[in-house]
Design a protein around this motif. Structure first.
Motif, PDB file in Angstrom:
ATOM      1  N   SER A 108      31.361  39.547  44.114  1.00 20.49           N
ATOM      2  CA  SER A 108      32.670  39.532  43.484  1.00 20.49           C
ATOM      3  C   SER A 108      32.937  41.101  43.378  1.00 20.49           C
ATOM      4  O   SER A 108      32.327  41.795  43.615  1.00 20.49           O
ATOM      5  CB  SER A 108      32.425  38.887  42.031  1.00 20.49           C
ATOM      6  OG  SER A 108      31.787  39.780  41.482  1.00 20.49           O
ATOM      7  N   GLU A 109      34.126  41.340  43.019  1.00 17.75           N
ATOM      8  CA  GLU A 109      34.604  42.631  42.768  1.00 17.75           C
ATOM      9  C   GLU A 109      33.919  43.336  41.705  1.00 17.75           C
ATOM     10  O   GLU A 109      33.732  44.552  41.638  1.00 17.75           O
ATOM     11  CB  GLU A 109      36.181  42.869  42.616  1.00 17.75           C
ATOM     12  CG  GLU A 109      36.703  44.023  42.851  1.00 17.75           C
ATOM     13  CD  GLU A 109      38.442  44.041  43.125  1.00 17.75           C
ATOM     14  OE1 GLU A 109      38.775  44.775  43.831  1.00 17.75           O
ATOM     15  OE2 GLU A 109      39.043  43.074  42.539  1.00 17.75           O
ATOM     16  N   ASP A 253      39.091  38.498  41.062  1.00 12.33           N
ATOM     17  CA  ASP A 253      38.684  39.334  42.287  1.00 12.33           C
ATOM     18  C   ASP A 253      40.244  39.678  42.937  1.00 12.33           C
ATOM     19  O   ASP A 253      41.166  38.775  43.119  1.00 12.33           O
ATOM     20  CB  ASP A 253      38.140  38.895  43.514  1.00 12.33           C
ATOM     21  CG  ASP A 253      36.545  38.683  43.026  1.00 12.33           C
ATOM     22  OD1 ASP A 253      36.300  39.438  42.053  1.00 12.33           O
ATOM     23  OD2 ASP A 253      35.979  38.176  43.687  1.00 12.33           O
ATOM     24  N   PHE A 257      39.968  43.073  47.825  1.00 11.83           N
ATOM     25  CA  PHE A 257      38.528  42.863  47.763  1.00 11.83           C
ATOM     26  C   PHE A 257      38.041  42.045  48.814  1.00 11.83           C
ATOM     27  O   PHE A 257      37.409  42.528  49.797  1.00 11.83           O
ATOM     28  CB  PHE A 257      37.779  42.532  46.556  1.00 11.83           C
ATOM     29  CG  PHE A 257      36.609  42.159  46.449  1.00 11.83           C
ATOM     30  CD1 PHE A 257      35.597  43.244  46.772  1.00 11.83           C
ATOM     31  CD2 PHE A 257      36.029  40.780  46.580  1.00 11.83           C
ATOM     32  CE1 PHE A 257      34.156  42.836  46.602  1.00 11.83           C
ATOM     33  CE2 PHE A 257      34.845  40.507  46.456  1.00 11.83           C
ATOM     34  CZ  PHE A 257      33.627  41.446  46.618  1.00 11.83           C
TER      35      PHE A 257
END
Length: 481
Positions: A108-109, A253, A257
């Motif tokens: 994940s970001e 996100d 990304f």
């Protein structure tokens, strides 16, 4: 640079006992010396879209905590290193590197933001400066080489030993492994930064938790991030305790990304087999059918096709990515990445008028994008509009004096215009910015002997030669010290 009269508010401190030994200015100089060497490494990922994404994400984190820049107000720079080993590192003076393997491993970001926030914490608290504070300031260049070798050793012991030698190098290598207190301090600072920036604090827990699971059963072969950032149960417990009472905040996100991870996947292994493997991964990704993943997969397939020399197929996949993108809300950032790829495809297909039209529109839409500015210069050159290219690049180097790519292109334009003196003067600046002072002086010598060198050019050459010789002498004295 004006100093802040008191420590940054809200940041814990380990003490100030060594600050007189390594000032913030000297710390920055040390970081710059290391970066000169890193930029010459073939695995330094000198890719504009990736760098812009990382620096935009870093700017988001720093915007909520400007005090993290410290009393010297460091201008942070984030960059990627082509290496599948999962790792990240902070250098003195605000330079933060992230391995391509870590970018791809982040699920994940928020996880990626947690790592970058943690590294910001190391810089903000000047942990490296304190560890090397007892080194003499007149020995920065050899110290930079030792630190660089120690960083190489975290990924490849053989490579590291090729750079550092003897007990002193090994001591520096051990110093890069931060103390337990320093790691916990960077955790706390990083957690505050990512929370204030709107990211999920669970991202740090999730990332460290997966690292801990991956390390079970390992001894000396533990993941590099764990060797350079010793992870303990106490650290994870401390983070969990600090986040337990925080209100849960979900962070979606960004599409950026997903797209940048697709680009990094291609750049991590650009070999023939690497591109084939990436293509297979993107085709499997298309089956997930989620909008961000489909856009990113088509982008990745377009990038693979471009690297394989098939501009027509690349355009087809890019058109598919843009078609899916139109179904959602617009975003300048990921639109910039798609537009940048579109320009590269046009240039590869030798569609120079179309490339120039797209690049001209893009530079007006994204005036802060350094990558697109360079693409515009490339499009002008490809269209043989040399006078416009030279004028544009001269304006750019006056605004961004520290970008060697601009001088490279300016030299190329001058060569096309048969302006030999100016060509070699531009090359001298490019070499100097990359740390090649001897080569820069050689280029100035060639410029001086050029038949088209004017009296004004000779004056500039004389002044610049004196500056570079003084700088070279200083470096030689540092090496002897």
């Amino acid at each position: 640079m004006q100093a802040v009269p008191s420590p940054a508010q809200g940041l814990p401190s380990l003490g100030d006992t060594e600050r007189e030994e390594l000032s913030p200015i000297m710390e920055r100089k040390l970081g710059e010396q290391i970066m000169h060497q890193l930029r010459r490494d073939r695995d330094y990922m000198d890719d504009a879209p990736v760098q812009e994404y990382l620096n935009n994400l870093g700017a988001t984190l720093l915007a909520v905590r400007p005090d993290a820049r410290g009393e010297a107000q460091y201008d942070f720079f984030f960059f990627a290193v082509r290496d599948p080993v999962l790792n990240a590192f902070a250098l003195p003076g605000g330079f933060i590197g992230v391995h391509s393997g870590l970018i791809l491993a982040a699920q994940s970001e928020s996880e990626l933001a947690s790592v970058m926030s943690h590294e910001i914490g190391h810089v903000a608290q000047r942990h490296i400066a304190r560890m090397i504070g007892k080194q003499k300031q007149d020995a920065l260049i050899p110290l930079a080489s030792l630190l660089l070798g120690a960083l190489a050793a975290t990924a490849s012991p053989d490579a590291g030993m090729a750079v550092i030698a003897g007990g002193q190098g090994l001591a520096i290598q051990r110093q890069l492994n931060f103390s337990r207190d320093a790691e916990r301090e960077a955790d706390r600072v990083g957690l505050d930064i990512m929370r204030d920036a709107g990211f999920e604090t669970a991202g740090m827990i999730n990332f460290f938790g997966r690292l801990q699971k991956a390390s079970r059963g390992y001894n000396d072969s533990a993941p590099a991030y764990l060797r350079t950032h010793p992870l303990t149960t106490e650290r994870i417990a401390d983070i969990e305790a600090r986040t337990r009472d925080l209100r849960y905040r979900q962070h979606a996100d960004s599409l950026d990304f997903s797209i940048v991870r697709a680009r990094v996947r291609v750049l991590q292994n650009p070999s023939t087999q690497g591109l084939i493997d990436a293509e297979g991964a993107f085709k499997r990704q298309l089956q997930q059918r989620t909008r961000p993943e489909v856009i990113a997969a088509n982008y990745g397939l377009a990038f693979v096709a471009l690297r394989q020399g098939n501009a027509a197929r690349a355009q087809t996949y890019l058109d598919q990515a843009r078609a899916v993108l139109k179904s959602g809300a617009p975003s300048k950032a990921h639109d910039a990445m798609l537009t940048s790829l579109a320009i590269d495809i046009r240039l590869a297909a030798k569609q120079y008028p179309e490339a120039l039209t797209e690049a001209d529109a893009a530079r007006k839409q994204f005036p802060l994008s350094r990558g697109i500015a360079i693409q515009y210069a490339d499009a002008l050159f490809a269209a043989e509009r040399y006078d416009e290219a030279a004028s544009f690049l001269r304006d750019q180097v006056s605004l961004y004096r520290s970008e060697p790519k601009l001088y490279d292109r300016l030299a190329k334009v001058y060569a096309a215009q048969n302006k030999n003196a100016l060509q070699h003067m531009a090359l001298a600046e490019a070499y100097a910015l990359r740390g090649g002072l001897s080569a820069a002086l050689d280029q100035l010598g060639i410029a001086r002997r050029s038949s088209d060198a004017t009296f004004y050019d000779q004056s500039i050459i004389d002044a610049r030669e004196r500056e570079l010789k003084a700088q070279r002498l200083e470096e030689l004295n540092q090496e002897k010290g």
